[in-house]
Design a protein around this motif. Sequence first.
Motif, PDB file in Angstrom:
ATOM      1  N   GLN A   1       0.959  -0.839   0.190  1.00  0.00           N
ATOM      2  CA  GLN A   1      -0.656   0.529  -0.038  1.00  0.00           C
ATOM      3  C   GLN A   1       0.836   1.387   0.269  1.00  0.00           C
ATOM      4  O   GLN A   1       1.158   2.174   0.961  1.00  0.00           O
ATOM      5  CB  GLN A   1      -1.062   0.390   1.935  1.00  0.00           C
TER       6      GLN A   1
ATOM      7  N   ILE B   1       0.698  -1.499  -5.771  1.00  0.00           N
ATOM      8  CA  ILE B   1      -0.337   0.305  -5.750  1.00  0.00           C
ATOM      9  C   ILE B   1       0.987   1.186  -5.155  1.00  0.00           C
ATOM     10  O   ILE B   1       1.011   1.336  -4.121  1.00  0.00           O
ATOM     11  CB  ILE B   1      -1.065   0.416  -4.528  1.00  0.00           C
TER      12      ILE B   1
ATOM     13  N   GLU C   1      -0.494  -1.273  -9.813  1.00  0.00           N
ATOM     14  CA  GLU C   1      -0.648  -0.197 -10.138  1.00  0.00           C
ATOM     15  C   GLU C   1      -0.081   1.434  -9.763  1.00  0.00           C
ATOM     16  O   GLU C   1       0.472   1.485  -8.780  1.00  0.00           O
ATOM     17  CB  GLU C   1      -2.167  -0.441  -8.819  1.00  0.00           C
ATOM     18  N   ASN C   2      -1.300   2.548 -10.099  1.00  0.00           N
ATOM     19  CA  ASN C   2      -0.463   3.481 -10.000  1.00  0.00           C
ATOM     20  C   ASN C   2       0.544   3.515 -10.074  1.00  0.00           C
ATOM     21  O   ASN C   2       1.237   5.081 -10.069  1.00  0.00           O
ATOM     22  CB  ASN C   2      -0.920   3.996  -8.860  1.00  0.00           C
TER      23      ASN C   2
END
Length: 392
Positions: free
Chosen positions: A287, A310, A343-344
């Motif tokens: 995260q 992420i 992701e991101n």
Amino acid sequence: MAFQGTQIAVLRRFVLALVVVIVFAAKGSLSKRTEIVGLKRNVIDRCWRWNPDWRRNRQQLATCSVGYAGKMTSLIGKGLIRYVVTDPSDNPLNPKPGTLRYGATMIKGKKWITFKRKMSIELEKPLLIGSFTAIDGRGTEVHIAGNACLLIYKASNVIIHGLWIHHCRSQPPSSVMGPDSKIMALGQVDGDAIRLVTASKVWLDHNTLYECQDGLLDVTRGSTDITISNNWFKNQDKVMLLGHDDGYLRDKNMKVTVMYNHFGPNCNQRMPRIRHGYAHVANNLYQGWVQYAIGGSTSPSVKSEANLFIAPDQSGNKEITWRKKSNGERGSSRFYSVGDVFENGASFVQSGVAWAEPHYNSEQVFTAADARFVRSLTASSGALRCTRRFRC
């Protein structure tokens, strides 16, 4: 008309309240479904958490570990002593019966330690955990916090499960009661939640670790055959160190499995950082990070498999990996990504010329799940809040 207006206002409030209840019920239902999906795919949790009578069969847990620690069945069977912690106090040199330190140091042989009730334990000095010890926090809420924390020194066959460990502080040189009722001298101890020194066959599962003075977990000085699973690491600069220092060559034999863990929020680096040895990093949720997520030096090997990375929202480093140059060379580190999801804007720079495979034996082997299921796999990461209901 005034009465009618009042009725309309009451009706609006009722409808609004009903909508709120429906929305939160839907979220709760979705969360429950996500957890159940993860439980089915998590090879460790599905081994014991479906058992409604797990309290009477606590030692079933020892059959559920995978990764480099392998099965922990040497901890159970004939001669096992069951010890219950009833007293949260601590005396590092003269442990009192009923305390955690008494169970960990004064009882000889293999032991399974549980806790009578919810408690917070502030250790005066580091707790030395010896071989053939299981510390099992399931069924209550146990915090080790506020001062010294856990040290596994020259020990094997150890399980640490279901604890909240946080706000650990560095400790000056001291003497403490060690395993088998022997006084031991300790040097300076950094403020880590859990530190392994020359330890082997250790399983750390379903713990919540955060906000310690140094790091959350160190695996050092020749430690090997370690599984780190289902833990929640959060709110920390340096999270996990695998390998003592660049000059400690014994760590070339280090083998660590890092699986089903939740890293974040607010973690900066070392998830993990590895020196010399080998790490299989599989099915973890990242995260965000600040400096990097996975790093290393002195020719480590890392297989990153089916993780969910992420990247942080703010402008900064989207790259997952970091390598320290050794002898002027960026060199021979082997970092591989297989089936990871990014992701991101997250990115993973691979390196090395040879594939890094774990080569597990039959007691260690597991199949990583598809990275699309990582959110559900890690939905229960950290210490579990078990109740009297069907599942823990």
